[in-house]
Design an enzyme around this catalytic site. Structure first.
Site, short mmCIF file in Angstrom:
data_model
loop_
_atom_site.label_atom_id
_atom_site.label_comp_id
_atom_site.label_asym_id
_atom_site.label_seq_id
_atom_site.Cartn_x
_atom_site.Cartn_y
_atom_site.Cartn_z
N SER A 123 -1.31 -10.16 2.86
CA SER A 123 -1.25 -9.06 1.91
C SER A 123 -1.18 -7.74 2.68
O SER A 123 -0.67 -7.69 3.80
CB SER A 123 -2.47 -9.11 0.98
OG SER A 123 -2.36 -8.15 -0.06
N TRP A 131 0.81 -1.21 0.00
CA TRP A 131 0.00 0.00 0.00
C TRP A 131 0.84 1.26 0.00
O TRP A 131 0.41 2.29 -0.52
CB TRP A 131 -1.04 -0.03 1.12
CG TRP A 131 -0.63 0.32 2.52
CD1 TRP A 131 0.39 -0.20 3.26
CD2 TRP A 131 -1.29 1.27 3.38
NE1 TRP A 131 0.41 0.35 4.52
CE2 TRP A 131 -0.62 1.26 4.63
CE3 TRP A 131 -2.39 2.11 3.24
CZ2 TRP A 131 -0.99 2.06 5.70
CZ3 TRP A 131 -2.77 2.91 4.32
CH2 TRP A 131 -2.08 2.88 5.52
N ASP A 132 2.06 1.19 0.54
CA ASP A 132 2.98 2.34 0.45
C ASP A 132 3.12 2.82 -0.99
O ASP A 132 3.20 4.02 -1.26
CB ASP A 132 4.38 1.95 0.93
CG ASP A 132 4.46 1.65 2.41
OD1 ASP A 132 5.26 2.29 3.10
OD2 ASP A 132 3.72 0.75 2.88
N ASP A 179 0.03 -1.08 12.13
CA ASP A 179 0.63 -1.86 13.21
C ASP A 179 1.57 -0.96 14.02
O ASP A 179 2.64 -0.64 13.56
CB ASP A 179 1.38 -3.08 12.66
CG ASP A 179 2.22 -2.79 11.41
OD1 ASP A 179 1.90 -1.87 10.63
OD2 ASP A 179 3.20 -3.51 11.21
N GLY A 201 -1.62 -2.55 7.77
CA GLY A 201 -0.71 -1.41 7.68
C GLY A 201 -0.70 -0.58 8.94
O GLY A 201 0.23 0.19 9.16
N ARG A 216 5.71 -13.10 14.13
CA ARG A 216 6.25 -12.54 12.88
C ARG A 216 7.77 -12.70 12.87
O ARG A 216 8.44 -12.40 13.87
CB ARG A 216 5.91 -11.05 12.77
CG ARG A 216 4.43 -10.74 12.54
CD ARG A 216 4.18 -9.25 12.72
NE ARG A 216 4.49 -8.83 14.08
CZ ARG A 216 4.79 -7.58 14.44
NH1 ARG A 216 4.85 -6.63 13.52
NH2 ARG A 216 5.05 -7.27 15.70
N GLU A 249 8.79 9.19 8.02
CA GLU A 249 7.72 8.20 7.85
C GLU A 249 6.41 8.68 8.45
O GLU A 249 5.33 8.43 7.91
CB GLU A 249 8.15 6.89 8.51
CG GLU A 249 7.12 5.79 8.46
CD GLU A 249 7.49 4.64 9.39
OE1 GLU A 249 7.02 3.52 9.12
OE2 GLU A 249 8.21 4.85 10.38
#
Length: 522
Positions: free
Chosen positions: A192, A145-146, A297, A295, A263, A481
């Site tokens: 995803s 998505w970035d 997180d 996204g 993860r 960011e």
């Protein structure tokens, strides 16, 4: 057991049945992976999973098993001898503030540019057919998505070829894996990210014409099939992977991950966090991973009313933004069929989109809050948190004019801060909460408001955001960011890693807004 696995791994690699590009680091290095990630060798767990093995993983594992229990074995030395640490190409880049923000962004496209043909053997990077742009900092690979928000800036810079190539990469991954992974690493192949592929095609269509929807129709259909997997067999109150059958029979979607393990890129943090949860560990890990797919997180958006990470319940939540994105995907498929002259198939997907639109209005609109909310499908009520995800129904023209006016009023009264729009109202220490703000959410809100002629508010938000970005750039020479928009003199914080600079989606949104609102420094 491990030796047996090693023999099997060595055999299949030698036959070419698998490669390092299809197995994750934890699969390639059982035991060694856990030892490294739970140690203090690397402060950031992402470093090891991005490191490149110096030789065949089965040989490294064979040596590790032979040496690990011997007196004097040094794990850190073993890792140094067998792995090449990742570096950041932009480490040597020094910005020149005097040249201004436009020149800085134009230079960053070169700094963040990566060739597709430089993937080392046994690397966790997924091979791609075309060159691409990365976000920057510790993010040394393409993210799903970035990339859309990065493309907004690439289009302003007239770099259509790079946009075309990146979309080609995403299409390639859909064809190869059946979906677009979170990022282009083997350890991301279980999930995803927000499905922006169809919106990327709208962007490309501005330069190459509407037939791009026809060209990529097979990939649009495959991505849709991924998100809707198992939906047809569900009864109300049931869920399978990303699909949920709602109480009224509608199908909506949630975030999910096919793995219920920690993860790999945040292994130690997940293991430690799991010690505090009352959930089954596998459920907790799944919820953590599902939040990573979103996204966001992490954010209190995914937690119970305590706002504590151990209460995360992402898989119970129907996110309003995800369902807006899938609404757009359904409309894009319908349009692709219409362009082919296939009216029956076009009408089928228009109907699917309309059913989803009505479901979003039914389950996610809160008259009490004057806001679009997420919905907890397990407890059958909206979640308690107002978040910037509630602006997505404006971006995709799902909201009525009256609803859009109410959303605008809440934005102006509660979300708008000196530096832009805050993500949520809660100060939890998580990075997707107050006081932080993120470029993609600013863009979606501004663009959504413009759809409903809320132009003055859209401009105010854009000007606040541009000023914040440029102030930090003038102070540091960097674009970040995320930003603290409540106190613009303080750096943004929270999250599992230090503040990153670069930064793909910040660059893209900033350049888009500067050109759109005809301003540089205000």
């Amino acid at each position: 057991m491990v030796k047996k696995l090693l023999l099997t791994l060595s055999f299949v690699i030698s036959l070419g049945l698998v490669t390092a590009q299809t197995l994750s680091p934890r699969q390639l290095f059982p035991g060694l992976f856990e030892a490294v990630q739970l140690s203090t060798i690397y402060p950031d767990n992402k470093t090891f999973v991005d490191a490149v093995p110096r030789r065949n993983p089965s040989l490294i594992m064979s040596d590790y098993l032979a040496q690990k229990d011997k007196p004097g074995f040094n794990l850190s030395q073993f890792v140094d001898e067998n792995f090449i640490n990742p570096n950041t190409k932009s480490d040597g880049f020094k910005s020149d503030i005097s040249l201004g923000i436009r020149k800085h962004i134009d230079t960053l496209w070169q700094v963040l540019y990566r060739r597709h043909d430089t993937v080392a053997k046994y690397s966790s990077l997924l091979p791609l057919p075309n060159d691409f742009i990365i976000p920057g900092g510790r993010f040394r690979e393409t993210y799903y998505w970035d990339s859309y928000f990065t493309m907004l800036g690439l289009q302003e810079s007239h770099k259509t070829e790079i946009i075309h190539n990146m979309i080609g990469n995403f299409a390639y991954m859909i064809d190869k894996y059946g979906f677009i992974p979170n990022g282009t690493r083997t350890y991301y192949l279980t999930r995803s990210q927000p499905p922006f592929f169809s919106i990327m095609l709208d962007l490309l269509a501005k330069d190459e014409g509407g037939n791009v929807l026809v060209k990529y129709q097979p990939e649009l259909l495959k991505e849709y099939a991924f998100w809707m997997s198992g939906a047809a067999k569900l009864k109300p109150g049931q869920a399978y992977r990303m699909a949920v059958r709602m109480p009224g029979g509608e199908v909506m979607n949630r975030y999910w991950d096919d793995s219920d393990k920690p993860r790999e890129e945040s292994f130690k943090k997940d293991v430690e966090a799991a010690k505090n949860t009352k959930q089954k560990q596998t459920d907790f890990y799944r919820n953590i991973r599902a939040a990573a797919e979103s996204g966001w997180d992490f954010s209190t958006r995914w937690m119970d009313t305590t706002g504590k990470l151990e209460t995360i319940e992402t898989t119970f939540i129907i996110p309003v933004d995800l369902n807006c994105l899938l609404y757009h995907l359904e409309l894009s498929i319908a349009k692709s069929y219409k362009l082919q002259g296939n009216a029956s198939k076009s009408n089928l997907y228009i109907e699917k989109a309309d059913l989803r639109r009505r479901a979003i209005l039914k389950y996610c609109w809160s008259e009490k809050n004057s806001w679009f909310m997420d919905y907890n499908w397990k407890q059958q009520h909206i979640t308690p948190n107002l978040t910037l995800a509630g602006t997505y129904p404006l971006e995709f023209k799902i909201a009525s004019p009256a609803q859009a006016a109410k959303v605008a009023a809440v934005l102006q009264k509660n979300f708008l801060k000196p530096g832009g729009l805050v993500t949520t109202f809660k100060r939890s220490g998580q990075q997707w909460d107050s006081p932080n703000a993120w470029a993609p959410l600013q863009y979606m809100a501004i663009d959504g408001l413009s759809n409903y002629h809320q132009n003055a508010l859209a401009r105010t938000i854009a000007e606040n955001w541009i000023k914040t970005n440029i102030k930090v750039f003038n102070d540091t020479g960097k674009l970040m960011e995320k930003y603290n928009v409540v106190d613009t003199d303080v750096k943004a914080g929270g999250g599992e890693y230090p503040l990153q600079d670069g930064f793909g989606w910040t660059n893209g949104v900033l350049l888009n807004l500067i050109n759109r609102f005809h301003t540089d420094v205000l």
